[in-house]
Design a protein around this motif. Structure first.
Motif, PDB file in Angstrom:
ATOM      1  N   SER A  69      23.900  -6.528  14.046  1.00  0.00           N
ATOM      2  CA  SER A  69      22.483  -6.174  14.165  1.00  0.00           C
ATOM      3  C   SER A  69      22.122  -5.666  15.545  1.00  0.00           C
ATOM      4  N   THR A  70      22.851  -6.112  16.563  1.00  0.00           N
ATOM      5  CA  THR A  70      22.537  -5.683  17.927  1.00  0.00           C
ATOM      6  C   THR A  70      23.263  -4.414  18.316  1.00  0.00           C
ATOM      7  N   ALA A  71      24.215  -3.972  17.469  1.00  0.00           N
ATOM      8  CA  ALA A  71      24.922  -2.729  17.783  1.00  0.00           C
ATOM      9  C   ALA A  71      23.956  -1.561  17.700  1.00  0.00           C
ATOM     10  N   SER A  72      24.053  -0.655  18.612  1.00  0.00           N
ATOM     11  CA  SER A  72      23.152   0.489  18.650  1.00  0.00           C
ATOM     12  C   SER A  72      23.459   1.437  17.505  1.00  0.00           C
ATOM     13  N   VAL A  73      22.400   1.839  16.796  1.00  0.00           N
ATOM     14  CA  VAL A  73      22.579   2.787  15.714  1.00  0.00           C
ATOM     15  C   VAL A  73      22.951   4.154  16.263  1.00  0.00           C
ATOM     16  N   GLU A  74      22.737   4.343  17.555  1.00  0.00           N
ATOM     17  CA  GLU A  74      23.061   5.624  18.146  1.00  0.00           C
ATOM     18  C   GLU A  74      24.560   5.879  18.171  1.00  0.00           C
ATOM     19  N   SER A  75      25.362   4.818  18.080  1.00  0.00           N
ATOM     20  CA  SER A  75      26.815   5.022  18.087  1.00  0.00           C
ATOM     21  C   SER A  75      27.268   5.447  16.706  1.00  0.00           C
ATOM     22  N   TRP A  76      28.103   6.488  16.610  1.00  0.00           N
ATOM     23  CA  TRP A  76      28.573   7.042  15.351  1.00  0.00           C
ATOM     24  C   TRP A  76      29.937   6.452  15.057  1.00  0.00           C
ATOM     25  N   GLU A 114      17.488   4.094  -0.575  1.00  0.00           N
ATOM     26  CA  GLU A 114      17.213   4.231   0.853  1.00  0.00           C
ATOM     27  C   GLU A 114      18.240   5.135   1.527  1.00  0.00           C
ATOM     28  N   ILE A 115      17.784   5.824   2.540  1.00  0.00           N
ATOM     29  CA  ILE A 115      18.681   6.631   3.360  1.00  0.00           C
ATOM     30  C   ILE A 115      19.462   5.691   4.273  1.00  0.00           C
ATOM     31  N   PRO A 116      20.766   5.836   4.394  1.00  0.00           N
ATOM     32  CA  PRO A 116      21.534   4.931   5.263  1.00  0.00           C
ATOM     33  C   PRO A 116      21.023   4.958   6.700  1.00  0.00           C
ATOM     34  N   GLU A 117      20.965   3.802   7.332  1.00  0.00           N
ATOM     35  CA  GLU A 117      20.516   3.721   8.718  1.00  0.00           C
ATOM     36  C   GLU A 117      21.400   4.542   9.644  1.00  0.00           C
ATOM     37  N   GLU A 118      22.674   4.672   9.280  1.00  0.00           N
ATOM     38  CA  GLU A 118      23.600   5.400  10.157  1.00  0.00           C
ATOM     39  C   GLU A 118      23.242   6.872  10.311  1.00  0.00           C
ATOM     40  N   ILE A 119      22.463   7.417   9.352  1.00  0.00           N
ATOM     41  CA  ILE A 119      22.034   8.817   9.488  1.00  0.00           C
ATOM     42  C   ILE A 119      21.137   8.967  10.707  1.00  0.00           C
ATOM     43  N   THR A 122      14.526   9.550  12.476  1.00  0.00           N
ATOM     44  CA  THR A 122      13.449   8.854  13.185  1.00  0.00           C
ATOM     45  C   THR A 122      12.065   9.259  12.698  1.00  0.00           C
ATOM     46  N   GLN A 123      11.990  10.236  11.782  1.00  0.00           N
ATOM     47  CA  GLN A 123      10.715  10.650  11.222  1.00  0.00           C
ATOM     48  C   GLN A 123      10.826  10.696   9.708  1.00  0.00           C
ATOM     49  N   ILE A 124       9.777  10.249   9.021  1.00  0.00           N
ATOM     50  CA  ILE A 124       9.764  10.269   7.566  1.00  0.00           C
ATOM     51  C   ILE A 124       9.639  11.715   7.081  1.00  0.00           C
ATOM     52  N   VAL A 125      10.464  12.087   6.121  1.00  0.00           N
ATOM     53  CA  VAL A 125      10.478  13.447   5.582  1.00  0.00           C
ATOM     54  C   VAL A 125       9.697  13.464   4.274  1.00  0.00           C
ATOM     55  N   ASP A 126       8.844  14.478   4.089  1.00  0.00           N
ATOM     56  CA  ASP A 126       8.111  14.632   2.837  1.00  0.00           C
ATOM     57  C   ASP A 126       9.078  14.954   1.711  1.00  0.00           C
ATOM     58  N   ASN A 127       8.911  14.239   0.595  1.00  0.00           N
ATOM     59  CA  ASN A 127       9.808  14.405  -0.548  1.00  0.00           C
ATOM     60  C   ASN A 127       9.007  14.882  -1.758  1.00  0.00           C
ATOM     61  N   PRO A 128       9.101  16.171  -2.111  1.00  0.00           N
ATOM     62  CA  PRO A 128       8.301  16.688  -3.233  1.00  0.00           C
ATOM     63  C   PRO A 128       8.811  16.240  -4.592  1.00  0.00           C
ATOM     64  N   ALA A 129       9.979  15.597  -4.652  1.00  0.00           N
ATOM     65  CA  ALA A 129      10.538  15.160  -5.935  1.00  0.00           C
ATOM     66  C   ALA A 129      10.149  13.727  -6.276  1.00  0.00           C
ATOM     67  N   LEU A 130       9.432  13.042  -5.383  1.00  0.00           N
ATOM     68  CA  LEU A 130       8.967  11.683  -5.647  1.00  0.00           C
ATOM     69  C   LEU A 130       7.443  11.651  -5.657  1.00  0.00           C
ATOM     70  N   LYS A 145      12.002  -0.978  12.574  1.00  0.00           N
ATOM     71  CA  LYS A 145      12.979  -0.307  13.416  1.00  0.00           C
ATOM     72  C   LYS A 145      12.595   1.157  13.602  1.00  0.00           C
ATOM     73  N   PRO A 146      13.083   1.788  14.658  1.00  0.00           N
ATOM     74  CA  PRO A 146      12.767   3.204  14.849  1.00  0.00           C
ATOM     75  C   PRO A 146      13.485   4.099  13.849  1.00  0.00           C
ATOM     76  N   ILE A 147      14.472   3.554  13.122  1.00  0.00           N
ATOM     77  CA  ILE A 147      15.229   4.354  12.161  1.00  0.00           C
ATOM     78  C   ILE A 147      14.502   4.366  10.819  1.00  0.00           C
ATOM     79  N   VAL A 148      14.369   5.560  10.217  1.00  0.00           N
ATOM     80  CA  VAL A 148      13.668   5.738   8.949  1.00  0.00           C
ATOM     81  C   VAL A 148      14.678   5.737   7.812  1.00  0.00           C
ATOM     82  N   THR A 149      14.420   4.949   6.778  1.00  0.00           N
ATOM     83  CA  THR A 149      15.312   4.883   5.625  1.00  0.00           C
ATOM     84  C   THR A 149      14.609   5.222   4.318  1.00  0.00           C
ATOM     85  N   ILE A 150      13.355   5.657   4.363  1.00  0.00           N
ATOM     86  CA  ILE A 150      12.624   6.012   3.158  1.00  0.00           C
ATOM     87  C   ILE A 150      12.068   7.419   3.320  1.00  0.00           C
TER      88      ILE A 150
END
Length: 669
Positions: A69-76, A114-119, A122-130, A145-150
């Motif tokens: 949980s403390t590992a930075s998501v910035e690391s690929w 949900e979109i994987p956190e590893e992606i 940082t901003q929610i994308v409009d989804n015209p199919a939902l 978290k600053p990471i967006v998964t929806i």
């Protein structure tokens, strides 16, 4: 006191006993001795040791959780692949993010997954199919978290349909509603093997939800069985745009990559503007110009009964309009087409200027496929020449690099080579049968991705038979394949991708850096390394391959019907079971599934005693030609027929005009 004794006195040793292990010594600081002795006196040595083991296990698990949980998501993080411990990625994460954005904005992500956190979005994308809000599936609240998964649903509302048979045609199921869409999230909820769902139950849900059952058995509640919906209102110009001329393709050039020399000069690939998502109500005509309804199939070598059965199963099930004199062009269902791609000769042959004419002559001379050149089928069935050079040169993603590859026939890291003569010219007659078959299979792995990316549509292997209308599958704009039996990898025997999609660009650009290896397991690895498997939706195999789990020794306790323990039983139905095909017929064959994949068996005829096309007087010349080489024994009939023979004769009776298709529609000549 000696230094040794002083250091030793700070520690306490505990001896723990485990099954099959004599003693395990664990060292702790001396300050844990009093509580240990107190516990030992109160509960005894056995209970104390068990409690201590349990506590240590919890402590270790919490430590790993904390580190994760403390590992930075910035690391690929790189994942192992068939290349050992090296990743298959050739893109940086910023490129993967752009691929996700492009696909979501284009309406190719109708899923609530949900979109994987590893992606790292940082901003929610409009989804015209939902839809903005759905009572059946509540959206996940935004994460802290600053990471967006929806995604942000900005599409039309969904009306889930209660499909019923019509009173005027009660004996046959209704055609799907034009413009309807399948909800694959609902289907996966009822059909996913990895969530302990049975194929038998899945097929019942599929039957009831599509109105395929004649009447309904009493159930407590079937509201959550509805998996087909309509988008009920028009989109209010909520089409999002981002970064016009998005660049996707900057390759990784770090020293750890095994392909530094290739990646260093990788050209940048510009994605087109995201597609405009349209509901069926938004379309001026029934067909979406960005999503062509083309079924692609591929065949190499002489024609047999295998492409013949695939074609007539298509005519028997799909809404081709052959039941009306003139197909309406307005306010009707979009008419699907079947494109049969033919590769004359060996898989690695080079085509000349006269190859197209030779291909057409091959079709005309074959009694198995020449009937489908009849003018009645010209709007729905098309024979096309597969030319590898032309096809690869047509794609910007690979046109400048594919000629430099050592081989076009690499599959899952293994190169399959054909024999050559001394001058380097390829000789079809020198290729062994085993090598020829392998080359054809590897070529087909390439064909499906090239065709779907260049033309759009759905690719199917030739050993697949249609069992019902695919209208609502066309409504799902996202890409999909299906699950490989009980495993987590793909089977691309059924593959849907949109024309020119970002996902297609990613897969082709990644494959060109791995010698165009497009084996299903390799495709799984490409997407797994990019944390992007959800962009190619993995449909449970029950929809296209309902016997596979049983043939792999799964779900034998509650199998679907018919019950196949081996794929050959489709052709050689056991004597104890072969009363079923005649008694039940097509209606009792995996009812609810969209297709049946019989897995090769190219050498097994569907109907050994009538191994010829039996399509009636209109095509008697081809039948006479096919029957001329049969023996008297083959002209005899059997009392018991296998499933393969029953399906063949059912489809043929529709073409002869002796029965309607599965939806009660008669073929009009």
């Amino acid at each position: 006191m000696s230094p040794y004794r002083e250091r030793r006195s700070k520690w306490t040793t505990f001896a723990l006993s485990f099954p099959f292990v004599r003693t395990v010594s664990i060292w702790f600081l001396n300050n844990v001795r009093p509580p240990y002795q107190l516990t030992l006196a109160r509960f005894g040595r056995k209970r104390t040791n068990l409690f201590l083991c349990f506590s240590l296990t919890i402590l270790i698990l919490l430590s790993f959780k904390l580190l994760h949980s403390t590992a930075s998501v910035e690391s690929w993080h790189w994942k192992p692949s068939f290349l050992g411990s090296r990743s298959t990625l050739v893109y940086q994460r910023e490129d993967i993010q752009k691929m996700w954005q492009w696909e979501i904005v284009s309406g190719h992500y109708p899923s609530r997954k949900e979109i994987p956190e590893e992606i790292g979005l940082t901003q929610i994308v409009d989804n015209p199919a939902l839809p903005p809000k759905n009572d059946r599936w509540k959206a996940q609240p935004p994460s802290s978290k600053p990471i967006v998964t929806i995604t942000n649903g900005v599409g039309s509302k969904r009306l889930y349909l209660d499909m019923q048979r019509q009173e005027h045609n009660i004996a046959y199921p209704p055609r799907p509603v034009p413009g309807s869409v399948i909800d694959l999230d609902v289907v996966k909820h009822h059909c996913d093997y990895h969530h302990k769902k049975y194929v038998r139950d899945c097929l019942e849900v599929l039957r009831v939800g599509a109105g395929l059952d004649y009447g309904r058995l009493r159930r407590v509640s079937m509201d959550d069985w509805k998996y087909i919906y309509l988008e009920t209102d028009r989109l209010q110009n909520k089409h999002s745009r981002f970064n016009d001329g998005v660049i996707l393709g900057e390759a990784i050039t770090n020293d750890s990559s095994p392909y530094v020399s290739r990646n260093s000069d990788t050209p940048l690939i510009r994605l087109p503007e995201p597609m405009r998502y349209r509901t069926s109500a938004d379309l001026e005509s029934p067909c979406d110009p960005d999503h062509h309804r083309i079924f692609h199939m591929f065949w190499t070598g002489p024609f047999t009964d295998k492409p013949y059965l695939a074609i007539i199963s298509f005519l028997y099930t799909q809404n081709t309009g052959l039941h009306v004199d003139v197909y309406p062009t307005e306010k009707a269902t979009c008419r699907p087409q079947l494109w049969l791609w033919v590769n004359p000769g060996p898989a690695d042959s080079v085509h000349g200027a006269s190859t197209a004419e030779a291909m057409l002559e091959l079709v005309k001379s074959s009694p198995w496929v020449s009937p489908f050149l009849h003018p009645r089928f010209r709007d729905v069935i098309h024979f096309k020449l597969w030319d590898t050079t032309d096809q690869l040169d047509s794609l910007e993603e690979i046109r400048n690099e594919w000629r430099s590859l050592n081989s076009l026939f690499e599959s899952n890291g293994v190169v399959v080579k054909a024999k050559h003569d001394g001058d380097g010219a390829q000789k079809g007659e020198s290729v062994s049968k085993d090598t020829y078959d392998k080359l054809s299979v590897v070529l087909s792995d390439l064909v499906r991705f090239v065709l779907c990316h260049r033309y759009g549509g759905i690719y199917l292997d030739m050993d697949i038979l249609f069992l019902r209308d695919w209208e609502e599958l066309w409504g799902w704009k996202g890409a999909f394949a299906y699950a490989w039996s009980g495993m987590s990898r793909y089977n691309t025997a059924v593959l849907h991708m949109s024309k020119g999609s970002a996902l297609g660009t990613f897969l082709l650009r990644t494959a060109i850096k791995h010698d165009l290896d497009l084996h299903p397991e390799t495709i799984t690895q490409y997407l797994r390394d990019a944390y992007s498997r959800d962009l190619l939706y993995s449909i449970p195999d029950a929809l296209f391959d309902p016997a596979w789990l049983n043939t792999d020794h799964y779900q034998r306790r509650r199998p679907p019907q018919p019950y196949f323990t081996h794929f050959r039983e489709f052709f050689d139905t056991p004597e104890s079971e072969n009363a079923g095909p005649l008694a039940l017929g097509f209606d009792g064959f995996f009812k609810g599934a969209y297709a049946y994949h019989y897995h090769n068996f190219w050498w097994k005829p569907f109907d050994p005693t009538r191994n010829w096309p039996d399509l009636g007087p209109r095509f008697e010349e081809g039948e006479r030609k096919a029957r001329s080489g049969t023996s008297d024994q083959e002209n005899l009939d059997l009392r018991d027929l296998d499933w393969s023979a029953v399906l063949k004769r059912t489809f043929e009776s529709y073409i002869r005009g002796e029965r309607p298709n599965m939806y009660g529609e008669w073929l009009k000549w």
